[in-house]
Design a protein around this motif. Structure first.
Motif, PDB file in Angstrom:
ATOM      1  N   ALA A 121       1.150  -1.454  -0.043  1.00  0.00           N
ATOM      2  CA  ALA A 121      -0.032   0.210   0.525  1.00  0.00           C
ATOM      3  C   ALA A 121       1.059   0.809   0.065  1.00  0.00           C
ATOM      4  CB  ALA A 121      -0.108  -0.229   1.293  1.00  0.00           C
ATOM      5  N   PHE A 122       2.074   1.486   0.843  1.00  0.00           N
ATOM      6  CA  PHE A 122       3.288   2.264   0.943  1.00  0.00           C
ATOM      7  C   PHE A 122       3.462   2.474  -0.333  1.00  0.00           C
ATOM      8  CE2 PHE A 122       7.405   3.794   1.372  1.00  0.00           C
ATOM      9  CZ  PHE A 122       6.983   5.093   1.778  1.00  0.00           C
ATOM     10  N   VAL A 123       3.761   1.302  -1.337  1.00  0.00           N
ATOM     11  CA  VAL A 123       4.860   1.579  -2.320  1.00  0.00           C
ATOM     12  C   VAL A 123       3.466   2.222  -3.481  1.00  0.00           C
ATOM     13  CG1 VAL A 123       5.912   0.387  -4.128  1.00  0.00           C
ATOM     14  CG2 VAL A 123       7.100   0.385  -2.092  1.00  0.00           C
ATOM     15  N   HIS A 124       2.565   1.163  -3.473  1.00  0.00           N
ATOM     16  CA  HIS A 124       1.415   2.278  -4.233  1.00  0.00           C
ATOM     17  C   HIS A 124       1.261   3.789  -4.552  1.00  0.00           C
ATOM     18  CE1 HIS A 124      -2.772   2.364  -6.171  1.00  0.00           C
ATOM     19  NE2 HIS A 124      -2.438   1.179  -6.084  1.00  0.00           N
ATOM     20  N   GLY A 125       1.275   3.927  -3.237  1.00  0.00           N
ATOM     21  CA  GLY A 125       1.022   5.547  -3.026  1.00  0.00           C
ATOM     22  C   GLY A 125       1.914   6.790  -3.282  1.00  0.00           C
ATOM     23  N   LEU A 126       3.404   5.906  -2.897  1.00  0.00           N
ATOM     24  CA  LEU A 126       4.146   6.690  -3.839  1.00  0.00           C
ATOM     25  C   LEU A 126       4.335   6.069  -4.934  1.00  0.00           C
ATOM     26  CD1 LEU A 126       7.929   5.132  -1.845  1.00  0.00           C
ATOM     27  CD2 LEU A 126       6.199   7.123  -1.809  1.00  0.00           C
ATOM     28  N   LEU A 127       3.874   5.607  -6.006  1.00  0.00           N
ATOM     29  CA  LEU A 127       4.000   5.132  -7.724  1.00  0.00           C
ATOM     30  C   LEU A 127       2.484   6.144  -7.882  1.00  0.00           C
ATOM     31  CD1 LEU A 127       4.192   1.521  -7.780  1.00  0.00           C
ATOM     32  CD2 LEU A 127       5.961   3.282  -8.546  1.00  0.00           C
ATOM     33  N   LYS A 128       1.502   6.565  -7.698  1.00  0.00           N
ATOM     34  CA  LYS A 128       0.746   7.307  -7.498  1.00  0.00           C
ATOM     35  C   LYS A 128       1.602   8.552  -7.359  1.00  0.00           C
ATOM     36  CE  LYS A 128      -4.040   9.065  -6.437  1.00  0.00           C
ATOM     37  NZ  LYS A 128      -5.213   8.893  -5.417  1.00  0.00           N
ATOM     38  N   GLU A 129       1.992   9.247  -6.488  1.00  0.00           N
ATOM     39  CA  GLU A 129       2.860  10.885  -6.408  1.00  0.00           C
ATOM     40  C   GLU A 129       3.652  10.685  -7.226  1.00  0.00           C
ATOM     41  OE1 GLU A 129       3.702  11.931  -1.869  1.00  0.00           O
ATOM     42  OE2 GLU A 129       2.467  10.400  -1.266  1.00  0.00           O
ATOM     43  N   TRP A 130       4.236   9.973  -7.569  1.00  0.00           N
ATOM     44  CA  TRP A 130       5.790  10.411  -8.709  1.00  0.00           C
ATOM     45  C   TRP A 130       4.709  10.475 -10.057  1.00  0.00           C
ATOM     46  CZ3 TRP A 130       8.534   5.455  -6.392  1.00  0.00           C
ATOM     47  CH2 TRP A 130       8.902   5.928  -4.823  1.00  0.00           C
ATOM     48  N   LYS A 131       3.350   9.713 -10.167  1.00  0.00           N
ATOM     49  CA  LYS A 131       3.387   9.218 -11.812  1.00  0.00           C
ATOM     50  C   LYS A 131       2.661  11.021 -11.504  1.00  0.00           C
ATOM     51  CE  LYS A 131       2.471   4.729 -12.472  1.00  0.00           C
ATOM     52  NZ  LYS A 131       2.162   3.467 -12.233  1.00  0.00           N
ATOM     53  N   GLU A 132       1.960  11.310 -10.607  1.00  0.00           N
ATOM     54  CA  GLU A 132       1.210  13.363 -10.642  1.00  0.00           C
ATOM     55  C   GLU A 132       2.313  13.532 -10.851  1.00  0.00           C
ATOM     56  OE1 GLU A 132      -0.877  12.533  -7.123  1.00  0.00           O
ATOM     57  OE2 GLU A 132      -2.888  11.729  -7.793  1.00  0.00           O
ATOM     58  N   GLN A 133       3.528  13.723 -10.441  1.00  0.00           N
ATOM     59  CA  GLN A 133       4.476  14.390 -10.371  1.00  0.00           C
ATOM     60  C   GLN A 133       5.165  15.046 -12.368  1.00  0.00           C
ATOM     61  OE1 GLN A 133       5.963  15.999  -7.155  1.00  0.00           O
ATOM     62  NE2 GLN A 133       6.214  17.212  -8.749  1.00  0.00           N
ATOM     63  N   TYR A 134       4.846  13.581 -13.120  1.00  0.00           N
ATOM     64  CA  TYR A 134       5.307  14.216 -14.155  1.00  0.00           C
ATOM     65  C   TYR A 134       4.600  15.190 -14.939  1.00  0.00           C
ATOM     66  CZ  TYR A 134       6.572   8.945 -14.425  1.00  0.00           C
ATOM     67  OH  TYR A 134       6.871   8.253 -14.741  1.00  0.00           O
ATOM     68  N   LEU A 135       2.893  15.865 -14.968  1.00  0.00           N
ATOM     69  CA  LEU A 135       2.495  16.794 -15.628  1.00  0.00           C
ATOM     70  C   LEU A 135       2.688  18.352 -14.462  1.00  0.00           C
ATOM     71  CD1 LEU A 135       0.313  17.676 -17.484  1.00  0.00           C
ATOM     72  CD2 LEU A 135      -1.352  17.505 -16.193  1.00  0.00           C
ATOM     73  N   PRO A 136       3.111  18.304 -13.731  1.00  0.00           N
ATOM     74  CA  PRO A 136       3.522  19.322 -13.888  1.00  0.00           C
ATOM     75  C   PRO A 136       4.992  19.954 -13.705  1.00  0.00           C
ATOM     76  CG  PRO A 136       3.093  18.590 -11.657  1.00  0.00           C
ATOM     77  CD  PRO A 136       2.238  17.406 -12.749  1.00  0.00           C
ATOM     78  N   SER A 137       5.687  19.338 -13.981  1.00  0.00           N
ATOM     79  CA  SER A 137       6.752  19.429 -13.724  1.00  0.00           C
ATOM     80  C   SER A 137       7.035  20.044 -15.301  1.00  0.00           C
ATOM     81  CB  SER A 137       8.103  17.857 -13.606  1.00  0.00           C
ATOM     82  OG  SER A 137       7.776  17.679 -11.924  1.00  0.00           O
ATOM     83  N   PHE A 138       6.602  18.979 -15.828  1.00  0.00           N
ATOM     84  CA  PHE A 138       6.349  18.932 -17.815  1.00  0.00           C
ATOM     85  C   PHE A 138       6.074  20.795 -18.004  1.00  0.00           C
ATOM     86  CE2 PHE A 138       5.240  18.535 -21.908  1.00  0.00           C
ATOM     87  CZ  PHE A 138       6.346  18.364 -22.385  1.00  0.00           C
ATOM     88  N   PHE A 139       4.555  20.584 -17.508  1.00  0.00           N
ATOM     89  CA  PHE A 139       4.491  21.782 -17.368  1.00  0.00           C
ATOM     90  C   PHE A 139       5.324  23.313 -16.980  1.00  0.00           C
ATOM     91  CE2 PHE A 139       1.662  25.579 -16.217  1.00  0.00           C
ATOM     92  CZ  PHE A 139       0.786  25.909 -17.393  1.00  0.00           C
TER      93      PHE A 139
END
Length: 423
Positions: free
Chosen positions: A286-304
């Motif tokens: 569950a912890f790693v699943h939450g990390l993966l979600k946070e990291w993937k959500e970081q793609y768009l704002p960083s690219f923007f």
């Protein structure tokens, strides 16, 4: 792990009447049985029942097995033990020496005819005699799981008691967020259903193995949580061991400040997953699943934000600061991508030992999870520092624009500085 079992070479075999019978021979009082997963083992009906996985179709091994059974039977008699409730496990090694343990089926524990410390025979450290008994019961059920087909099965009461335990575990999961049972709420419910489906068939080897494996899970959980001891673990966040290597605080405040508090959040969560060095794999999942979600959500704002730098780079007050900001957003995007690629395999199976190994191998003896927490927070850390430098540049642009406006509209409003002169 590399298998230590001997390799099997396949060949063509002529089909005739002889192939319907076993071409091998067992000595008297021996019979062969097959564990539900396919491993054959041998059972000896002597004064003390004996099981072995040594290949008794080899005459030398069969001869040594008979010799060691007689020797161990004599030693058990000398101890005054009840032979009717005893069972031996033996293994003849390559040097024809014998490794063994005894099983007391009445008390459901292992025993040895010599006096050993737990460390001498590879058992875990214990807190008390009752804690040791729990450990020996744990290995008793491991034995039954390995050798379930020769003794006629288990009693129905053994299964019913196990069903009651799993019913309580389900209730504990429902009424508490800190339940100490090893498996998740969904897995506990699934295990409970499997056991209920076993009722009325406790004589079958497959069902015996199923029941034994579930009892092994229960006893393993009880051993870890010091069930029945003076200080048992009542929730997953409760530490009951003395910490021999307390966490040093050297980098904690620095890492927390650099990561805007993110590494401290992860450090706290990682510590909660490793209480007394015990890991619940579904919690790591569950912890790693939450990390993966946070990291993937970081793609768009960083690219923007990187795209914004294309527009502002030549308009910025300081192209150096803008370049640093762009480098931070690039690092945020790259570290997020790298961390996702590195950790995505950990959630393929929520009960995988890979997740347990992942957290166990990354704990430091001195700083525990401080460095790992900082590494996990890098995408967010770089993004926040990128924002700091970006808005510093943006504020610089606004300040220059305000000064230019004032200079045009009210030049007298700009203060002048005069320096004294000397003659």
């Amino acid at each position: 792990m590399v298998s230590t079992y001997p390799r099997t070479q396949l060949s063509s075999l002529s089909i005739d009447v002889a192939t319907h019978a076993s071409p091998t021979y067992l000595p008297p009082q021996w019979s062969v049985h097959v564990q539900p997963e396919g491993k054959p083992y041998f059972y000896h009906t002597g004064e003390v029942a004996t099981v072995t996985e040594s290949w008794l179709y080899t005459p030398e091994i069969a001869t040594e097995a008979e010799k060691w059974i007689n020797h161990l039977t004599t030693r058990i008699k000398e101890k005054g033990m009840d032979l009717a409730n005893a069972e031996l496990y033996i293994r003849i090694d390559d040097d024809l020496d014998c490794l063994y343990y005894g099983v007391d089926k009445r008390d459901q524990v292992l025993f040895w005819v010599e006096d050993y410390d737990t460390e001498d025979i590879g058992l875990k450290s214990v807190a008390s005699p009752s804690h040791l008994r729990t450990l020996l019961q744990l290995h008793f059920w491991e034995h039954i799981d390995r050798f379930p087909a020769h003794f006629g099965g288990l009693s129905e009461d053994t299964l019913l008691k196990l069903i009651d335990i799993f019913t309580h575990c389900r209730m504990d999961h429902i009424t508490s967020v800190t339940a100490t049972f090893t498996y998740s709420r969904a897995d506990t419910a699934a295990l409970s259903k499997v056991l209920r489906d076993c009722r009325g068939r406790t004589r079958e080897p497959e069902i015996v193995s199923t029941i034994a494996r579930a009892w092994h899970l229960v006893m393993h959980n009880r051993f870890h949580n010091h069930y029945g001891e003076e200080t048992p673990r009542l929730d997953i966040s409760m530490s009951i061991w003395e910490d021999e290597s307390p966490e040093q605080q050297g980098y904690r405040q620095l890492f927390s400040s650099l990561s805007f508090g993110k590494s401290e959040k992860y450090r706290t969560m990682l510590n909660s997953l490793f209480v007394d060095k015990y890991v619940y794999s579904h919690r790591v999942h569950a912890f790693v699943h939450g990390l993966l979600k946070e990291w993937k959500e970081q793609y768009l704002p960083s690219f923007f934000m990187l795209l914004l730098h294309v527009a502002f780079f030549f308009m910025s007050a300081s192209q150096i600061i803008t370049a640093i900001s762009a480098a931070c957003f690039s690092a945020s995007l790259l570290t997020a991508f790298a961390l996702v690629q590195q950790h995505e395999g950990l959630i393929d199976d929520r009960n995988s030992p890979v997740a347990v190994d992942w957290i166990s191998d990354r704990v430091s003896a001195t700083h525990k999870f401080q460095k790992l927490a900082l590494a996990l927070s890098l995408p967010n850390t770089f993004f926040n520092w990128g924002l700091v430098f970006f808005f510093a540049t943006f504020i610089g642009i606004i300040s220059l624009a305000v000064l230019a406006f004032i200079a045009v509209t009210s030049p007298n409003a700009i203060p002048s500085i005069s320096f004294p002169t000397t003659s």
